[in-house]
Write an enzyme that holds these catalytic residues in place. Structure first.
Site, PDB file in Angstrom:
ATOM      1  N   HIS A 112     -19.637   5.521  10.357  1.00 41.51           N
ATOM      2  CA  HIS A 112     -18.261   5.721   9.880  1.00 41.51           C
ATOM      3  C   HIS A 112     -17.942   4.650   8.844  1.00 41.51           C
ATOM      4  O   HIS A 112     -18.392   3.517   8.963  1.00 41.51           O
ATOM      5  CB  HIS A 112     -17.274   5.608  11.053  1.00 41.51           C
TER       6      HIS A 112
ATOM      7  N   ASP B 190     -17.134  13.225  15.705  1.00 39.24           N
ATOM      8  CA  ASP B 190     -17.852  14.507  15.594  1.00 39.24           C
ATOM      9  C   ASP B 190     -19.054  14.614  16.520  1.00 39.24           C
ATOM     10  O   ASP B 190     -19.647  15.683  16.623  1.00 39.24           O
ATOM     11  CB  ASP B 190     -18.306  14.703  14.140  1.00 39.24           C
TER      12      ASP B 190
HETATM   13  C1  SDX Z   1     -15.318  11.983   9.781  1.00 42.12           C
HETATM   14  O1  SDX Z   1     -13.035   8.650   6.993  1.00 42.12           O
HETATM   15  C2  SDX Z   1     -12.643   9.136   8.135  1.00 42.12           C
HETATM   16  O2  SDX Z   1     -11.785   8.636   8.807  1.00 42.12           O
HETATM   17  C3  SDX Z   1     -13.338  10.438   8.527  1.00 42.12           C
HETATM   18  C4  SDX Z   1     -13.060  10.952   9.924  1.00 42.12           C
HETATM   19  C5  SDX Z   1     -11.640  11.418  10.055  1.00 42.12           C
HETATM   20  O3  SDX Z   1     -11.144  11.496  11.186  1.00 42.12           O
HETATM   21  O4  SDX Z   1     -11.047  11.813   9.021  1.00 42.12           O
HETATM   22  O5  SDX Z   1     -13.310   9.936  10.885  1.00 42.12           O
HETATM   23  C6  SDX Z   1     -13.926  12.155  10.251  1.00 42.12           C
HETATM   24  O6  SDX Z   1     -15.604  12.418   8.703  1.00 42.12           O
HETATM   25  C7  SDX Z   1     -16.296  11.202  10.620  1.00 42.12           C
HETATM   26  C8  SDX Z   1     -17.667  10.981   9.914  1.00 42.12           C
HETATM   27  C9  SDX Z   1     -18.472  12.260  10.074  1.00 42.12           C
HETATM   28  N1  SDX Z   1     -19.688  12.208   9.285  1.00 42.12           N
HETATM   29  C10 SDX Z   1     -20.914  12.137   9.877  1.00 42.12           C
HETATM   30  O7  SDX Z   1     -21.079  12.006  11.091  1.00 42.12           O
HETATM   31  C11 SDX Z   1     -22.062  12.288   8.917  1.00 42.12           C
HETATM   32  C12 SDX Z   1     -23.113  11.203   9.216  1.00 42.12           C
HETATM   33  N2  SDX Z   1     -22.495   9.921   8.858  1.00 42.12           N
HETATM   34  C13 SDX Z   1     -22.845   9.395   7.523  1.00 42.12           C
HETATM   35  O8  SDX Z   1     -22.917  10.370   6.536  1.00 42.12           O
HETATM   36  C14 SDX Z   1     -22.019   8.145   7.184  1.00 42.12           C
HETATM   37  O9  SDX Z   1     -22.047   7.325   8.285  1.00 42.12           O
HETATM   38  C15 SDX Z   1     -20.575   8.296   6.736  1.00 42.12           C
HETATM   39  C16 SDX Z   1     -20.439   9.227   5.594  1.00 42.12           C
HETATM   40  C17 SDX Z   1     -19.725   8.743   7.845  1.00 42.12           C
HETATM   41  C18 SDX Z   1     -20.112   6.893   6.298  1.00 42.12           C
HETATM   42  O10 SDX Z   1     -20.859   6.568   5.211  1.00 42.12           O
HETATM   43  P1  SDX Z   1     -20.628   5.177   4.405  1.00 42.12           P
HETATM   44  O11 SDX Z   1     -19.496   4.411   4.972  1.00 42.12           O
HETATM   45  O12 SDX Z   1     -20.613   5.493   2.960  1.00 42.12           O
HETATM   46  O13 SDX Z   1     -21.867   4.344   4.806  1.00 42.12           O
HETATM   47  P2  SDX Z   1     -23.286   4.458   4.115  1.00 42.12           P
HETATM   48  O14 SDX Z   1     -23.639   5.896   3.882  1.00 42.12           O
HETATM   49  O15 SDX Z   1     -23.308   3.511   2.972  1.00 42.12           O
HETATM   50  O16 SDX Z   1     -24.227   3.929   5.309  1.00 42.12           O
HETATM   51  C19 SDX Z   1     -24.544   2.561   5.461  1.00 42.12           C
HETATM   52  C20 SDX Z   1     -25.995   2.558   5.921  1.00 42.12           C
HETATM   53  C21 SDX Z   1     -26.928   3.291   4.949  1.00 42.12           C
HETATM   54  O17 SDX Z   1     -28.221   2.723   5.142  1.00 42.12           O
HETATM   55  P3  SDX Z   1     -28.693   1.547   4.065  1.00 42.12           P
HETATM   56  O18 SDX Z   1     -28.532   2.149   2.691  1.00 42.12           O
HETATM   57  O19 SDX Z   1     -27.739   0.375   4.327  1.00 42.12           O
HETATM   58  O20 SDX Z   1     -30.105   1.251   4.454  1.00 42.12           O
HETATM   59  O21 SDX Z   1     -26.097   3.275   7.173  1.00 42.12           O
HETATM   60  C22 SDX Z   1     -26.932   4.424   6.998  1.00 42.12           C
HETATM   61  C23 SDX Z   1     -26.975   4.707   5.495  1.00 42.12           C
HETATM   62  O22 SDX Z   1     -28.188   5.375   5.157  1.00 42.12           O
HETATM   63  N3  SDX Z   1     -26.282   5.512   7.719  1.00 42.12           N
HETATM   64  C24 SDX Z   1     -26.907   6.386   8.503  1.00 42.12           C
HETATM   65  C25 SDX Z   1     -25.911   7.204   9.017  1.00 42.12           C
HETATM   66  N4  SDX Z   1     -24.711   6.832   8.543  1.00 42.12           N
HETATM   67  C26 SDX Z   1     -24.946   5.783   7.734  1.00 42.12           C
HETATM   68  N5  SDX Z   1     -28.220   6.523   8.801  1.00 42.12           N
HETATM   69  C27 SDX Z   1     -28.505   7.524   9.645  1.00 42.12           C
HETATM   70  N6  SDX Z   1     -27.616   8.359  10.189  1.00 42.12           N
HETATM   71  C28 SDX Z   1     -26.299   8.239   9.905  1.00 42.12           C
HETATM   72  N7  SDX Z   1     -25.411   9.076  10.446  1.00 42.12           N
END
Ligand code: SDX
Length: 436
Positions: free
Chosen positions: A313, A371
């Site tokens: 998140h 989720d």
């Molecule tokens: C919702 O914003 C809100 O409040 C949203 C929400 C709401 O109520 O409105 O809470 C609802 O959308 C919840 C989130 C649902 N999405 C997912 O579950 C999809 C999987 N999650 C990722 O796509 C990600 O965690 C996000 C999009 C939620 C957050 O992404 P960020 O903040 O841009 O973080 P990032 O992608 O830069 O991740 C940081 C690191 C990265 O690795 P490095 O580049 O540092 O090596 O963490 C890794 C990412 O690759 N990472 C994950 C991951 N989420 C982040 N690796 C594996 N699996 C994951 N789910």
């Protein structure tokens, strides 16, 4: 917001004059540096794609402490709201700033109930879609189309229009989501029934048929209501920011909410619950718990493009409090339905256990979000996977409206118009065709 006893000074190594900027503080949470005069004073923009360090507005609706894993709606912890009030009470709280007293509660519930029907013409929009259209495509269309029916309440700057549009949207979303579902399964639409609760009425419009009386299961009714509460609002997330930016042009509330529906559909946002359930079913098909280790290796391999959906998140760097409540709801519903041994629930808990002990996730502070478990409980209730995000949109409509109305109600608001760092071609002349 109030001025902090602090200022920010921006100095430049090239000898340009330094700039002083005021710092404001909220009631809780990080202070902000007011950069509104920065461009006028320096000719430079700030640069923050994804808005990781940018406050787009001031708001008094929802507060998230990502480090503590805390979520407050108008100051009330989500854990207390999810166990002590219902979704319509939460709507009253988000819209008006206070939980309703006994009289206000009866009046508000009645007001919403009396607006649950949609214009009979709405049903004909669905006929334009294939029966297998994704419900979010249908909903984006239906919500936008609502603006065609309420010319009496589309002036977003008129407080009465905002009030009646809010009630209409909150009241009609369950009817529209149920219509999108019924259209997909080829069953007749069910009209709302006013003697049922908001959630009970939604369940009947979803799973009832004209052929027999539908009995609302009170455990599922309560679970549905809690799912709505947990998804109601969440500060300036992507879809809420979309609604604010869309509404800042002065467009009508129905169009702005339709933009929010479209944004929520994305798998990185509200579409994650559908993606998470599909991920669990894929792992289950490939062998279930025995395949979790192999799957986790894929997730940690950057080149795989595989993410653990329902994890991570932008704000929560601790457990999403909604995920905990959703897991509890999962337990309650699966027990009530005799599905305690649901293999996907077991698989999800195993995935969570492994992830929370794995350095890759611990280092990146990746925890289950709202989720991760919501799909399992919705699937147990009988909601099809492709409707999960529609349920999320139903619940989030009140948050979008509350945030939109807060912005419009702020005399200082302006149309949102970000700038850019231009990295394209500088000015050049068109060459005649034979010289290109
Ligand atoms: C919702 O914003 C809100 O409040 C949203 C929400 C709401 O109520 O409105 O809470 C609802 O959308 C919840 C989130 C649902 N999405 C997912 O579950 C999809 C999987 N999650 C990722 O796509 C990600 O965690 C996000 C999009 C939620 C957050 O992404 P960020 O903040 O841009 O973080 P990032 O992608 O830069 O991740 C940081 C690191 C990265 O690795 P490095 O580049 O540092 O090596 O963490 C890794 C990412 O690759 N990472 C994950 C991951 N989420 C982040 N690796 C594996 N699996 C994951 N789910």
């Amino acid at each position: 917001m109030k001025l902090a006893d602090n200022k920010a000074t921006l100095s430049f190594s090239n000898g340009s004059p330094s700039v002083e900027m005021p710092v404001y503080q909220g009631n809780i949470g990080p202070d902000v540096i007011d950069i509104r005069k920065l461009y006028a004073q320096t000719g430079m923009f700030t640069y923050d794609p994804g808005f990781l360090s940018t406050a787009s507005c001031q708001s008094g609706i929802t507060y998230i402490d990502g480090d503590k894993g805390e979520l407050l709606y108008r100051g009330y912890p989500i854990e207390q709201l999810a166990t002590n009030v219902d979704y319509l009470d939460t709507c009253h709280l988000l819209l008006k700033g206070e939980l309703p007293n006994a009289t206000e509660r009866v009046d508000f519930h009645k007001l919403v109930t009396n607006h649950t029907m949609v214009n009979e013409q709405m049903q004909f929009f669905l006929r334009g879609f294939r029966r297998d259209a994704h419900p979010m495509a249908v909903l984006t269309g239906l919500v936008g189309a609502l603006s065609a029916f309420y010319h009496d309440s589309t002036d977003i700057n008129n407080p009465e229009h905002r009030e009646i549009a809010a009630i209409r949207l909150i009241a009609k979303m369950p009817t529209l989501v149920a219509m999108a579902y019924k259209y997909g399964v080829g069953q007749p639409f069910m009209y709302p029934q006013n003697d049922l609760s908001y959630s009970g009425n939604f369940l009947r419009m979803m799973f009832g048929t004209p052929c027999e009386e539908y009995k609302v299961n009170s455990v599922i009714e309560r679970a549905m209501d809690r799912i709505f509460i947990l998804h109601a609002d969440h500060e300036q997330n992507a879809s809420t920011s979309t609604v604010r930016l869309c509404g800042s042009s002065g467009t009508n509330p129905f169009a702005a909410i339709a933009a929010g529906v479209a944004c929520l559909w994305g798998p990185a946002h509200g579409g994650a619950n559908e993606a998470c359930l599909n991920m669990l079913e894929d792992i289950q098909r490939q062998g279930g718990v025995s395949k979790v280790g192999q799957f986790m290796e894929q997730v940690k391999d950057k080149n795989s493009g595989v993410k653990l959906m329902g994890f991570g998140h932008r704000v929560y760097k601790n457990y999403d409090p909604r995920a905990k409540l959703m897991q509890e709801t999962c337990n309650e519903v699966l027990e009530a339905l005799g599905l305690e041994n649901d293999p996907l629930f077991k698989l999800a808990k195993q995935l969570e256990k492994i992830a929370l002990e794995d350095d890759y996730f611990v280092q990146r502070k990746l925890y289950p979000n709202v989720d991760f478990y919501s799909g399992i409980v919705q699937r147990a209730i009988g909601i099809p996977v492709n409707l999960f995000t529609g349920i999320f949109a139903l619940a989030r409509t009140v948050g979008w409206i509350a945030q939109l109305n807060e912005m419009i109600g702020d005399p200082e608001y302006k149309i949102g118009r970000p700038r850019q760092l231009f990295t394209g071609s500088v000015k050049r002349d068109v060459k005649p065709l034979d010289q290109r």
